[in-house]
Design a protein around this motif. Structure first.
Motif, PDB file in Angstrom:
ATOM      1  N   THR A  73       0.725  -1.151  -0.123  1.00 56.73           N
ATOM      2  CA  THR A  73      -0.068  -0.036  -0.168  1.00 56.73           C
ATOM      3  C   THR A  73       0.877   1.241  -0.068  1.00 56.73           C
ATOM      4  N   TYR A  74       0.643   2.111  -1.047  1.00 59.27           N
ATOM      5  CA  TYR A  74       1.576   3.442  -0.873  1.00 59.27           C
ATOM      6  C   TYR A  74       0.632   4.475  -0.867  1.00 59.27           C
ATOM      7  N   SER A  75       1.206   5.463  -0.285  1.00 58.79           N
ATOM      8  CA  SER A  75       0.721   6.825  -0.405  1.00 58.79           C
ATOM      9  C   SER A  75       1.006   7.439  -1.626  1.00 58.79           C
ATOM     10  N   ALA A 110      -6.900  -4.024 -15.489  1.00 59.32           N
ATOM     11  CA  ALA A 110      -7.045  -5.472 -14.537  1.00 59.32           C
ATOM     12  C   ALA A 110      -7.154  -5.214 -13.192  1.00 59.32           C
ATOM     13  N   SER A 111      -6.689  -5.926 -12.593  1.00 60.26           N
ATOM     14  CA  SER A 111      -6.549  -5.788 -11.002  1.00 60.26           C
ATOM     15  C   SER A 111      -5.264  -5.384 -10.737  1.00 60.26           C
ATOM     16  N   LEU A 112      -4.565  -4.879 -11.225  1.00 60.48           N
ATOM     17  CA  LEU A 112      -3.145  -4.575 -11.042  1.00 60.48           C
ATOM     18  C   LEU A 112      -2.980  -3.689 -10.015  1.00 60.48           C
ATOM     19  N   LEU A 113      -3.680  -2.578  -9.809  1.00 61.81           N
ATOM     20  CA  LEU A 113      -3.616  -1.524  -8.796  1.00 61.81           C
ATOM     21  C   LEU A 113      -5.057  -1.044  -8.453  1.00 61.81           C
ATOM     22  N   THR A 114      -5.321  -0.819  -7.236  1.00 59.25           N
ATOM     23  CA  THR A 114      -6.562   0.060  -6.937  1.00 59.25           C
ATOM     24  C   THR A 114      -5.976   1.183  -6.273  1.00 59.25           C
ATOM     25  N   VAL A 115      -6.480   2.425  -6.797  1.00 60.98           N
ATOM     26  CA  VAL A 115      -6.244   3.843  -6.292  1.00 60.98           C
ATOM     27  C   VAL A 115      -7.624   4.473  -5.798  1.00 60.98           C
ATOM     28  N   ILE A 116      -7.493   4.844  -4.496  1.00 60.86           N
ATOM     29  CA  ILE A 116      -8.523   5.358  -3.737  1.00 60.86           C
ATOM     30  C   ILE A 116      -8.147   6.766  -3.459  1.00 60.86           C
ATOM     31  N   ARG A 117      -9.002   7.723  -3.995  1.00 64.22           N
ATOM     32  CA  ARG A 117      -8.601   9.200  -3.680  1.00 64.22           C
ATOM     33  C   ARG A 117      -8.940   9.392  -2.012  1.00 64.22           C
ATOM     34  N   THR A 118      -8.174  10.200  -1.444  1.00 65.60           N
ATOM     35  CA  THR A 118      -8.330  10.359   0.039  1.00 65.60           C
ATOM     36  C   THR A 118      -8.494  11.859   0.398  1.00 65.60           C
ATOM     37  N   ASP A 119      -8.350  12.651  -0.545  1.00 70.98           N
ATOM     38  CA  ASP A 119      -8.686  14.107  -0.081  1.00 70.98           C
ATOM     39  C   ASP A 119     -10.270  14.495  -0.712  1.00 70.98           C
ATOM     40  N   LYS A 120     -10.834  15.605  -0.068  1.00 67.31           N
ATOM     41  CA  LYS A 120     -11.843  15.927  -0.381  1.00 67.31           C
ATOM     42  C   LYS A 120     -11.988  17.460  -0.418  1.00 67.31           C
ATOM     43  N   ASP A 121     -12.998  17.899  -1.429  1.00 64.34           N
ATOM     44  CA  ASP A 121     -13.297  19.176  -1.528  1.00 64.34           C
ATOM     45  C   ASP A 121     -14.235  19.537  -0.314  1.00 64.34           C
ATOM     46  N   SER A 122     -14.874  20.991  -0.626  1.00 62.29           N
ATOM     47  CA  SER A 122     -15.407  21.673   0.489  1.00 62.29           C
ATOM     48  C   SER A 122     -17.148  21.030   0.500  1.00 62.29           C
ATOM     49  N   ARG A 123     -17.322  20.216  -0.624  1.00 61.66           N
ATOM     50  CA  ARG A 123     -18.538  19.824  -0.543  1.00 61.66           C
ATOM     51  C   ARG A 123     -18.654  18.379  -0.416  1.00 61.66           C
ATOM     52  N   ASN A 124     -17.290  17.715  -0.065  1.00 64.67           N
ATOM     53  CA  ASN A 124     -17.361  16.744   0.259  1.00 64.67           C
ATOM     54  C   ASN A 124     -17.229  15.463  -0.845  1.00 64.67           C
ATOM     55  N   THR A 132      -4.606   6.722  -1.918  1.00 67.60           N
ATOM     56  CA  THR A 132      -3.637   5.607  -1.604  1.00 67.60           C
ATOM     57  C   THR A 132      -3.536   4.405  -2.678  1.00 67.60           C
ATOM     58  N   ALA A 133      -2.919   3.784  -3.253  1.00 65.18           N
ATOM     59  CA  ALA A 133      -2.538   2.789  -4.139  1.00 65.18           C
ATOM     60  C   ALA A 133      -2.028   1.546  -3.595  1.00 65.18           C
ATOM     61  N   LYS A 134      -2.991   0.288  -3.829  1.00 64.38           N
ATOM     62  CA  LYS A 134      -2.950  -0.546  -3.097  1.00 64.38           C
ATOM     63  C   LYS A 134      -2.475  -1.835  -4.404  1.00 64.38           C
ATOM     64  N   THR A 135      -1.113  -2.593  -4.370  1.00 63.86           N
ATOM     65  CA  THR A 135      -0.949  -3.242  -5.619  1.00 63.86           C
ATOM     66  C   THR A 135      -1.509  -4.685  -5.420  1.00 63.86           C
ATOM     67  N   ALA A 136      -1.469  -5.415  -6.287  1.00 64.42           N
ATOM     68  CA  ALA A 136      -2.032  -6.799  -6.352  1.00 64.42           C
ATOM     69  C   ALA A 136      -0.680  -7.613  -6.555  1.00 64.42           C
TER      70      ALA A 136
END
Length: 179
Positions: A73-75, A110-124, A132-136
């Motif tokens: 898991t990478y930031s 494919a299922s190489l990598l899953t990237v999840i955005r962690t920052d949000k704007d003023s409207r959420n 964060t990025a999780k490698t398979a």
């Protein structure tokens, strides 16, 4: 005759006062020559970029190959620069300031990598400058990164958490090796 002249003047006044609203001027997008992704895992920091100093057409962009370890898991931080100017202009700060009008989309093959955005704007709504990025397991593939500009229209926000509204400010494709 006076009635006809008065009627013509009244009709002309009505037409001129019923003008359609003038369209709002379109804000030009800044020129983005470089997108940089920084993957951090523990004390290990890996930086990859796409550079296209002459824009669309012309010379092909210079694209780094992203090399990551499996099952980690990478930031991830995403930056956008205009390296055609001196000094270099860091557009990331402007995107962060206008986060309610921007969305970064990460699309991995494919299922190489899953990237999840962690920052949000003023409207959420998510932004994508921080993720964060999780490698398979070990594999090769691609990661497409797109910066969407989703400005207000008629004074109303259009950003809704999806990629559909707005225009593309920058898009790049990386080759990714997880091994």
């Amino acid at each position: 005759m006076k009635k006809i002249l008065l009627l013509a003047l009244s009709f002309g006044f009505l037409l001129s006062s019923c003008k359609k609203d003038e369209p709002e001027p379109v804000q030009d997008n800044e020129f983005i020559s470089t997108m940089r992704l920084t993957f951090t895992e523990g004390s290990n920091k890996l930086v990859y970029s796409i550079k296209d100093l002459d824009g669309d057409g012309g010379k092909a962009p210079v694209v780094d190959v992203i090399k990551l370890l499996p099952n980690k898991t990478y930031s991830v931080t995403t930056e956008f620069l205009d390296e055609t100017k001196s000094p270099i202009v860091n557009l990331t700060l402007e995107i962060e300031k206008e986060s309610a009008e921007h969305l970064i989309i990460f699309e991995a093959s494919a299922s190489l990598l899953t990237v999840i955005r962690t920052d949000k704007d003023s409207r959420n709504f998510e932004v994508g400058l921080k993720s964060t990025a999780k490698t398979a397991a070990a594999a090769n593939g691609t990661l497409k990164v797109t910066l969407r500009h989703q400005p207000e229209v008629g004074g109303k926000p259009v950003k809704n958490g999806t990629s559909s509204p707005g225009t593309t400010d920058f898009e790049g494709n990386f080759l990714v090796e997880v091994k």
